[in-house]
Design a protein around this motif. Structure first.
Motif, short mmCIF file in Angstrom:
data_model
loop_
_atom_site.label_atom_id
_atom_site.label_comp_id
_atom_site.label_asym_id
_atom_site.label_seq_id
_atom_site.Cartn_x
_atom_site.Cartn_y
_atom_site.Cartn_z
N LEU A 34 0.73 -1.33 -0.05
CA LEU A 34 -0.04 0.08 0.08
C LEU A 34 0.99 1.24 -0.08
N PRO A 35 0.39 2.40 -0.71
CA PRO A 35 1.14 3.60 -0.61
C PRO A 35 1.53 4.03 0.71
N HIS A 36 2.77 4.79 0.94
CA HIS A 36 3.10 5.40 2.34
C HIS A 36 1.97 6.59 2.93
N ALA A 37 1.27 7.16 1.98
CA ALA A 37 0.41 7.95 2.38
C ALA A 37 -0.60 7.20 2.94
N VAL A 38 -1.13 6.15 2.67
CA VAL A 38 -2.40 5.48 3.01
C VAL A 38 -1.90 4.90 4.30
N TRP A 39 -0.84 4.46 4.45
CA TRP A 39 -0.32 3.95 5.62
C TRP A 39 -0.22 5.06 6.93
N ALA A 40 0.38 6.24 6.41
CA ALA A 40 0.53 7.16 7.28
C ALA A 40 -0.78 7.76 7.83
N PHE A 41 -2.05 7.64 6.96
CA PHE A 41 -3.35 8.33 7.10
C PHE A 41 -3.89 7.31 8.17
N LEU A 42 -3.88 5.89 7.84
CA LEU A 42 -4.35 5.01 8.63
C LEU A 42 -3.82 5.02 10.14
N ALA A 43 -2.49 5.18 9.95
CA ALA A 43 -1.68 5.17 11.38
C ALA A 43 -2.13 6.34 12.29
N VAL A 44 -2.32 7.38 11.64
CA VAL A 44 -3.05 8.55 12.36
C VAL A 44 -4.14 8.28 12.92
N LEU A 45 -5.15 7.71 12.14
CA LEU A 45 -6.68 7.48 12.60
C LEU A 45 -6.37 6.47 13.80
N VAL A 46 -5.70 5.35 13.69
CA VAL A 46 -5.40 4.38 14.71
C VAL A 46 -4.89 5.14 16.10
N ALA A 47 -3.89 5.75 15.92
CA ALA A 47 -3.22 6.69 17.17
C ALA A 47 -4.41 7.68 17.72
N ALA A 48 -4.95 8.49 16.96
CA ALA A 48 -6.35 9.20 17.54
C ALA A 48 -7.32 8.27 18.22
N GLY A 49 -7.77 7.56 17.59
CA GLY A 49 -8.77 6.53 18.15
C GLY A 49 -8.46 5.88 19.27
N ALA A 50 -7.12 5.39 19.44
CA ALA A 50 -6.69 4.76 20.64
C ALA A 50 -6.63 5.83 21.57
N ALA A 51 -6.15 6.93 21.57
CA ALA A 51 -5.94 8.03 22.45
C ALA A 51 -7.40 8.57 22.84
#
Length: 184
Positions: A80-97
């Motif tokens: 998957l493109p790095h931008a997709v990885w980064a966006f999904l990682a931000v969503l997971v981090a925000a949701g977990a926080a």
């Protein structure tokens, strides 16, 4: 990746972002913008349940097609493109926080329905004892509950997006020459 996988991944991602935004609204001062939150969650559950069910089915179907080869699934995820990885990682981090921050507040109390203009909570530390609280405490407890109520489905939507993207990569036909397009 076929267009149906893109639409499905986009829909789950959009729903996850909306749920995350609803969870973040509970951080605003004052009473909850979403009221008790039940109507908003019910409206969001209508598309949520079919999208999650379809993501699970697509994941199972793609896994069966790949013979449950975890290496192929990992390669599909890594492609998957790095931008997709980064966006999904931000969503997971925000949701977990957001989900974690809601557990910090409340002090073991959860709100109950008001009765006769009085506000009550259940004290989970004292054998589920019912205690009377002020309206301000009640509103704060409701906001903590809403934060969790929206953050957890947002995390589920993000996970479903990943499953659909990986399934789409696995179901994608191999290009001529045998190159899978993924990392070597």
């Amino acid at each position: 990746m076929g267009p149906s996988f893109r639409v499905h991944a986009g829909a789950t991602l959009l729903l996850g972002v909306v749920l995350l935004a609803a969870s973040a609204l509970t951080l605003l001062p004052g009473p909850s913008v979403l009221g008790d939150g039940k109507a908003a969650l019910a409206a969001l559950a209508v598309p949520l349940l079919p999208l999650l069910a379809a993501a699970v089915l697509r994941g199972v179907y793609a896994g069966v097609g790949a013979g449950y080869d975890r290496r192929l699934q990992w390669l599909a995820l890594r492609s998957l493109p790095h931008a997709v990885w980064a966006f999904l990682a931000v969503l997971v981090a925000a949701g977990a926080a957001l989900a974690f921050s809601s557990t910090l507040g409340g002090g073991g109390l959860s709100p109950r329905e008001p009765e006769g203009g009085r506000y009550f909570a259940t004290d989970h530390g004292d054998r589920r004892k019912r205690v009377e609280i002020s309206r301000e405490e009640y509103e704060a407890l409701r906001k903590y509950d809403q934060r969790t109520m929206f953050a957890i489905p947002a995390l589920l939507c993000t996970g479903a997006t990943v499953v659909v993207l990986v399934a789409g990569r696995l179901r994608q036909p191999a290009p001529p020459g045998g190159d899978t397009g993924g990392p070597a």
